[in-house]
Design a protein around this motif. Structure first.
Motif, PDB file in Angstrom:
ATOM      1  N   MET A  19       0.810  -1.222   0.000  1.00  0.00           N
ATOM      2  CA  MET A  19       0.000   0.000   0.000  1.00  0.00           C
ATOM      3  C   MET A  19       0.841   1.269   0.000  1.00  0.00           C
ATOM      4  SD  MET A  19      -2.952  -0.994   2.789  1.00  0.00           S
ATOM      5  CE  MET A  19      -1.775  -1.206   4.134  1.00  0.00           C
ATOM      6  N   ALA A  20       2.148   1.136  -0.159  1.00  0.00           N
ATOM      7  CA  ALA A  20       3.052   2.268   0.037  1.00  0.00           C
ATOM      8  C   ALA A  20       2.712   3.479  -0.813  1.00  0.00           C
ATOM      9  CB  ALA A  20       4.493   1.831  -0.229  1.00  0.00           C
ATOM     10  N   ALA A  21       2.257   3.251  -2.037  1.00  0.00           N
ATOM     11  CA  ALA A  21       1.963   4.366  -2.947  1.00  0.00           C
ATOM     12  C   ALA A  21       0.490   4.746  -2.955  1.00  0.00           C
ATOM     13  CB  ALA A  21       2.421   4.014  -4.361  1.00  0.00           C
ATOM     14  N   ALA A  22      -0.291   4.121  -2.072  1.00  0.00           N
ATOM     15  CA  ALA A  22      -1.730   4.401  -2.035  1.00  0.00           C
ATOM     16  C   ALA A  22      -2.011   5.681  -1.260  1.00  0.00           C
ATOM     17  CB  ALA A  22      -2.473   3.230  -1.398  1.00  0.00           C
ATOM     18  N   SER A  23      -3.251   6.154  -1.347  1.00  0.00           N
ATOM     19  CA  SER A  23      -3.655   7.334  -0.596  1.00  0.00           C
ATOM     20  C   SER A  23      -3.722   7.009   0.895  1.00  0.00           C
ATOM     21  CB  SER A  23      -5.029   7.816  -1.078  1.00  0.00           C
ATOM     22  OG  SER A  23      -4.979   8.157  -2.453  1.00  0.00           O
ATOM     23  N   PRO A  24      -3.455   7.994   1.752  1.00  0.00           N
ATOM     24  CA  PRO A  24      -3.485   7.753   3.202  1.00  0.00           C
ATOM     25  C   PRO A  24      -4.841   7.252   3.673  1.00  0.00           C
ATOM     26  CG  PRO A  24      -2.430   9.857   2.720  1.00  0.00           C
ATOM     27  CD  PRO A  24      -3.027   9.375   1.432  1.00  0.00           C
ATOM     28  N   ASP A  25      -4.835   6.247   4.536  1.00  0.00           N
ATOM     29  CA  ASP A  25      -6.045   5.797   5.216  1.00  0.00           C
ATOM     30  C   ASP A  25      -5.626   5.105   6.501  1.00  0.00           C
ATOM     31  OD1 ASP A  25      -5.372   3.100   4.664  1.00  0.00           O
ATOM     32  OD2 ASP A  25      -6.496   3.134   2.792  1.00  0.00           O
ATOM     33  N   ARG A  26      -6.592   4.715   7.313  1.00  0.00           N
ATOM     34  CA  ARG A  26      -6.289   4.173   8.638  1.00  0.00           C
ATOM     35  C   ARG A  26      -5.568   2.831   8.567  1.00  0.00           C
ATOM     36  NH1 ARG A  26     -11.800   5.459  12.191  1.00  0.00           N
ATOM     37  NH2 ARG A  26     -11.613   7.757  12.108  1.00  0.00           N
ATOM     38  N   LEU A  27      -5.978   1.973   7.636  1.00  0.00           N
ATOM     39  CA  LEU A  27      -5.339   0.667   7.519  1.00  0.00           C
ATOM     40  C   LEU A  27      -3.869   0.826   7.126  1.00  0.00           C
ATOM     41  CD1 LEU A  27      -5.466  -2.398   7.506  1.00  0.00           C
ATOM     42  CD2 LEU A  27      -6.266  -2.293   5.124  1.00  0.00           C
ATOM     43  N   ARG A  28      -3.606   1.714   6.212  1.00  0.00           N
ATOM     44  CA  ARG A  28      -2.242   1.983   5.766  1.00  0.00           C
ATOM     45  C   ARG A  28      -1.395   2.508   6.933  1.00  0.00           C
ATOM     46  NH1 ARG A  28       0.215   6.503   3.501  1.00  0.00           N
ATOM     47  NH2 ARG A  28       1.762   6.123   1.858  1.00  0.00           N
ATOM     48  N   SER A  29      -1.955   3.441   7.694  1.00  0.00           N
ATOM     49  CA  SER A  29      -1.240   3.989   8.846  1.00  0.00           C
ATOM     50  C   SER A  29      -0.980   2.917   9.904  1.00  0.00           C
ATOM     51  CB  SER A  29      -2.039   5.145   9.464  1.00  0.00           C
ATOM     52  OG  SER A  29      -2.128   6.243   8.578  1.00  0.00           O
ATOM     53  N   ALA A  30      -1.976   2.057  10.132  1.00  0.00           N
ATOM     54  CA  ALA A  30      -1.844   1.002  11.134  1.00  0.00           C
ATOM     55  C   ALA A  30      -0.751   0.017  10.753  1.00  0.00           C
ATOM     56  CB  ALA A  30      -3.177   0.281  11.312  1.00  0.00           C
ATOM     57  N   ALA A  31      -0.694  -0.371   9.482  1.00  0.00           N
ATOM     58  CA  ALA A  31       0.323  -1.320   9.040  1.00  0.00           C
ATOM     59  C   ALA A  31       1.716  -0.718   9.155  1.00  0.00           C
ATOM     60  CB  ALA A  31       0.051  -1.736   7.591  1.00  0.00           C
ATOM     61  N   ALA A  69      -1.330  12.766   5.222  1.00  0.00           N
ATOM     62  CA  ALA A  69      -1.046  13.743   4.174  1.00  0.00           C
ATOM     63  C   ALA A  69      -0.807  15.125   4.772  1.00  0.00           C
ATOM     64  CB  ALA A  69      -2.209  13.804   3.190  1.00  0.00           C
ATOM     65  N   GLY A  70      -0.078  15.960   4.043  1.00  0.00           N
ATOM     66  CA  GLY A  70       0.085  17.352   4.428  1.00  0.00           C
ATOM     67  C   GLY A  70       1.460  17.686   4.964  1.00  0.00           C
ATOM     68  N   GLU A  71       1.814  18.956   4.817  1.00  0.00           N
ATOM     69  CA  GLU A  71       3.135  19.411   5.258  1.00  0.00           C
ATOM     70  C   GLU A  71       3.260  19.420   6.778  1.00  0.00           C
ATOM     71  OE1 GLU A  71       6.200  23.145   4.361  1.00  0.00           O
ATOM     72  OE2 GLU A  71       4.415  22.845   3.129  1.00  0.00           O
ATOM     73  N   ARG A  72       2.154  19.704   7.473  1.00  0.00           N
ATOM     74  CA  ARG A  72       2.188  19.695   8.939  1.00  0.00           C
ATOM     75  C   ARG A  72       2.519  18.301   9.456  1.00  0.00           C
ATOM     76  NH1 ARG A  72      -1.367  18.663  13.157  1.00  0.00           N
ATOM     77  NH2 ARG A  72      -0.980  19.894  15.062  1.00  0.00           N
ATOM     78  N   ALA A  73       1.881  17.277   8.875  1.00  0.00           N
ATOM     79  CA  ALA A  73       2.169  15.898   9.281  1.00  0.00           C
ATOM     80  C   ALA A  73       3.625  15.555   8.993  1.00  0.00           C
ATOM     81  CB  ALA A  73       1.237  14.933   8.543  1.00  0.00           C
ATOM     82  N   GLY A 127       8.776  22.389  -0.392  1.00  0.00           N
ATOM     83  CA  GLY A 127       8.298  22.573   0.965  1.00  0.00           C
ATOM     84  C   GLY A 127       8.526  23.991   1.446  1.00  0.00           C
ATOM     85  N   GLY A 128       7.795  24.377   2.500  1.00  0.00           N
ATOM     86  CA  GLY A 128       7.917  25.715   3.041  1.00  0.00           C
ATOM     87  C   GLY A 128       9.196  25.921   3.821  1.00  0.00           C
ATOM     88  N   ALA A 129       9.401  27.173   4.252  1.00  0.00           N
ATOM     89  CA  ALA A 129      10.626  27.510   4.969  1.00  0.00           C
ATOM     90  C   ALA A 129      10.729  26.742   6.286  1.00  0.00           C
ATOM     91  CB  ALA A 129      10.668  29.016   5.225  1.00  0.00           C
ATOM     92  N   LEU A 130       9.610  26.580   6.976  1.00  0.00           N
ATOM     93  CA  LEU A 130       9.624  25.859   8.249  1.00  0.00           C
ATOM     94  C   LEU A 130      10.006  24.407   8.034  1.00  0.00           C
ATOM     95  CD1 LEU A 130       9.173  25.963  11.277  1.00  0.00           C
ATOM     96  CD2 LEU A 130       6.734  25.512  10.881  1.00  0.00           C
TER      97      LEU A 130
END
Length: 209
Positions: A19-31, A69-73, A127-130
């Motif tokens: 699932m590495a290239a798939a969109s973020p979801d809970r199962l992907r995060s859990a694995a 997903a996202g720069e904050r994450a 990416g941003g400066a931060l």
């Protein structure tokens, strides 16, 4: 039990690889997160130092953040991995003067600076400066971990550190805006195929010493 935990982590890592290239979801995060937490459990069961277990848990938290997903994450994940690198180095227990080659005259500053410059050049592709600031903080810690692993003389740590740096270099490459989508998809698989074995090797080293 230690081996069972490691095998469970390996199974989860293979699930995530799929699932590495798939969109973020809970199962992907859990694995993704579970595969590294399983290594932390193996370290606990095998009697590894507490600081090493803490480092593995910090890496797992970084993986959880980076699975979203996202720069904050992304920034949160980088901070967790900054902590993980510090804890890994503490777990190596290598004398700093030996690692820096003070007594041998090795040109360590030049080697580190050259490697640092190469990886930072990749990582600052977007990416941003931060975010660039966080990456600038993380890269020296990553390279320092690699150097200390080599200085330890423990082959598992040396291989793990090398794979870790390679994995992060691939992440850095994927941050470039001009990288085609199909290449980024392939890089997602390559990153995980180098990262999880890297953490597994570090874990094996902590169980060995």
């Amino acid at each position: 039990m230690t081996g069972a935990a490691g095998l469970f982590g390996a199974a989860l890592s293979l699930i995530y690889l799929w699932m590495a290239a798939a969109s973020p979801d809970r199962l992907r995060s859990a694995a993704k997160t579970g595969s590294v937490l399983a290594l932390a459990l193996a370290a606990v069961l095998g009697g590894a130092p507490g600081v090493a277990v803490a480092g593995l848990c910090a890496a797992a938290m970084g993986d959880l953040a980076l699975s979203r997903a996202g720069e904050r994450a992304f920034r949160i994940g980088v901070l967790w991995f900054c902590l993980a690198q510090i804890l890994f180095v503490a777990g190596f227990g290598v004398d700093v003067s030996v690692a820096l080659g003070v007594d041998t005259g090795r040109p360590w500053p030049l080697l580190i600076l050259l490697a640092l410059g190469g990886i930072v050049a990749l990582a600052l592709g977007s990416g941003g400066a931060l975010t660039r600031g966080f990456v600038g903080l993380y890269v020296p810690l990553l390279l320092g971990m690699g150097w200390m692993a080599l200085a330890s003389g423990v082959i598992w740590w040396s291989v793990g550190a090398a794979l870790f740096i390679l994995s992060d270099a691939l992440i850095a490459l994927s941050l470039f805006d001009r990288v085609p989508a199909r290449v980024k998809r392939g890089l997602a698989y390559a990153v995980w195929a180098t990262y999880w074995p890297a953490v597994a090797c570090l874990t094996a080293g902590f169980l060995q010493v």
